[in-house]
Design a protein around this motif. Structure first.
Motif, PDB file in Angstrom:
ATOM      1  N   ASN A   1      12.937  -0.380 -13.442  1.00 41.30           N
ATOM      2  CA  ASN A   1      11.641  -0.980 -13.152  1.00 41.30           C
ATOM      3  C   ASN A   1      11.574  -2.286 -13.950  1.00 41.30           C
ATOM      4  N   PHE A   2      11.656  -3.415 -13.250  1.00 40.44           N
ATOM      5  CA  PHE A   2      11.665  -4.724 -13.902  1.00 40.44           C
ATOM      6  C   PHE A   2      10.361  -5.016 -14.642  1.00 40.44           C
ATOM      7  N   PHE A   3       9.255  -4.487 -14.152  1.00 41.05           N
ATOM      8  CA  PHE A   3       7.952  -4.784 -14.742  1.00 41.05           C
ATOM      9  C   PHE A   3       7.744  -4.091 -16.081  1.00 41.05           C
ATOM     10  N   THR A   4       8.306  -2.902 -16.239  1.00 37.41           N
ATOM     11  CA  THR A   4       8.081  -2.130 -17.475  1.00 37.41           C
ATOM     12  C   THR A   4       9.323  -2.033 -18.350  1.00 37.41           C
TER      13      THR A   4
ATOM     14  N   GLY B   1       0.827  -1.208   0.000  1.00 38.16           N
ATOM     15  CA  GLY B   1       0.000   0.000   0.000  1.00 38.16           C
ATOM     16  C   GLY B   1       0.857   1.253   0.000  1.00 38.16           C
ATOM     17  N   ALA B   2       1.943   1.258   0.767  1.00 38.60           N
ATOM     18  CA  ALA B   2       2.813   2.434   0.841  1.00 38.60           C
ATOM     19  C   ALA B   2       3.528   2.668  -0.485  1.00 38.60           C
ATOM     20  N   THR B   3       3.997   1.589  -1.126  1.00 41.60           N
ATOM     21  CA  THR B   3       4.696   1.783  -2.391  1.00 41.60           C
ATOM     22  C   THR B   3       3.729   2.074  -3.516  1.00 41.60           C
ATOM     23  N   ALA B   4       2.515   1.548  -3.435  1.00 36.71           N
ATOM     24  CA  ALA B   4       1.531   1.840  -4.473  1.00 36.71           C
ATOM     25  C   ALA B   4       1.126   3.303  -4.426  1.00 36.71           C
ATOM     26  N   MET B   5       1.183   3.899  -3.250  1.00 41.30           N
ATOM     27  CA  MET B   5       0.823   5.312  -3.113  1.00 41.30           C
ATOM     28  C   MET B   5       1.937   6.220  -3.623  1.00 41.30           C
ATOM     29  N   ALA B   6       3.187   5.785  -3.558  1.00 46.89           N
ATOM     30  CA  ALA B   6       4.307   6.631  -3.984  1.00 46.89           C
ATOM     31  C   ALA B   6       4.260   6.798  -5.496  1.00 46.89           C
ATOM     32  N   PRO B   7       4.484   8.019  -5.984  1.00 47.98           N
ATOM     33  CA  PRO B   7       4.485   8.214  -7.435  1.00 47.98           C
ATOM     34  C   PRO B   7       5.669   7.474  -8.059  1.00 47.98           C
ATOM     35  N   LEU B   8       5.390   6.607  -9.002  1.00 45.68           N
ATOM     36  CA  LEU B   8       6.447   5.792  -9.600  1.00 45.68           C
ATOM     37  C   LEU B   8       7.502   6.638 -10.289  1.00 45.68           C
ATOM     38  N   ALA B   9       7.094   7.747 -10.919  1.00 45.04           N
ATOM     39  CA  ALA B   9       8.054   8.577 -11.636  1.00 45.04           C
ATOM     40  C   ALA B   9       9.072   9.201 -10.684  1.00 45.04           C
ATOM     41  N   ALA B  10       8.724   9.336  -9.425  1.00 41.77           N
ATOM     42  CA  ALA B  10       9.638   9.955  -8.477  1.00 41.77           C
ATOM     43  C   ALA B  10      10.703   8.975  -7.988  1.00 41.77           C
ATOM     44  N   LEU B  11      10.571   7.705  -8.310  1.00 40.81           N
ATOM     45  CA  LEU B  11      11.531   6.710  -7.875  1.00 40.81           C
ATOM     46  C   LEU B  11      12.566   6.494  -8.961  1.00 40.81           C
ATOM     47  N   ALA B  12      13.828   6.736  -8.643  1.00 38.86           N
ATOM     48  CA  ALA B  12      14.885   6.548  -9.623  1.00 38.86           C
ATOM     49  C   ALA B  12      15.239   5.081  -9.708  1.00 38.86           C
ATOM     50  N   GLY B  13      15.638   4.663 -10.901  1.00 33.82           N
ATOM     51  CA  GLY B  13      16.154   3.324 -11.055  1.00 33.82           C
ATOM     52  C   GLY B  13      15.400   2.475 -12.049  1.00 33.82           C
TER      53      GLY B  13
END
Length: 187
Positions: free
Chosen positions: A29-32, A15-27
């Motif tokens: 992304n294995f899924f995309t 829930g906490a990571t789903a709330m964080a904006p993905l674009a703000a996370l550097a690095g």
């Protein structure tokens, strides 16, 4: 830890990571199969390459300092706004300062593993304390030199290990500018 507590912990973390904006996370992304660099990370890389300066027509010295990176997701462009200085013994006073904003598309340089500015153009130049024809001429000079100084400027250079996961080495594909970072497709 009891089984149901572990499940609750995982739900809370998800829930906490789903709330964080993905674009703000550097690095990576294995899924995309994408790599995202934040605006803050890019700003730090840009700032390391300043101040810069260049002579123009052996009469003027044009300098840029204190760069501020902005990102325009709507137009898929990056922009650098910097303090512009133009110095010459022909000027009174001998140095004029102002602000220049240069925007650019982005390209990938595979040999250097770098995302670079591509065909930058001076969008805005404001000089302090000058008007008329002198201001117009100096704005033209400042704009031309700023574009030259920023042409092919790297925004993000990748280390080989950043593009390797396990035994797979990725190549950079499409570059997408977002309001808070850039995302590159990995193929």
């Amino acid at each position: 830890m009891p089984h149901h507590s572990r499940r609750q912990l995982l739900r809370a973390l998800w829930g906490a990571t789903a709330m964080a904006p993905l674009a703000a996370l550097a690095g990576f992304n294995f899924f995309t199969s994408e790599y995202t660099a934040t605006r803050e990370e890019l700003q730090a890389q840009v700032a390391k390459r300043f101040p810069v300066q260049q002579r123009y027509a052996e009469i003027f010295t044009v300098g840029l300092r204190d760069p501020q990176l902005s990102l325009d997701a709507r137009n898929n462009r990056a922009a650098i706004t910097a303090v512009l200085s133009i110095a010459s013994p022909l000027l009174r006073p001998s140095q004029v300062e102002g602000i220049v904003t240069v925007s650019s598309a982005l390209k990938y340089d595979a040999a250097a593993r770098a995302v670079r500015l591509d065909r930058p153009q001076a969008d805005r130049i404001e000089l302090q304390g000058l008007g008329g024809r002198d201001a117009e001429r100096l704005q033209q000079i400042g704009g031309a030199v700023a574009q030259e100084l920023l042409r092919d400027q790297p925004l993000r250079t990748f280390k080989p290990e950043e593009l390797t996961v396990g035994r797979k080495t990725y190549e950079i594909g499409d570059i997408t500018v977002q309001d808070d970072g850039i995302t590159v497709a990995l193929k």
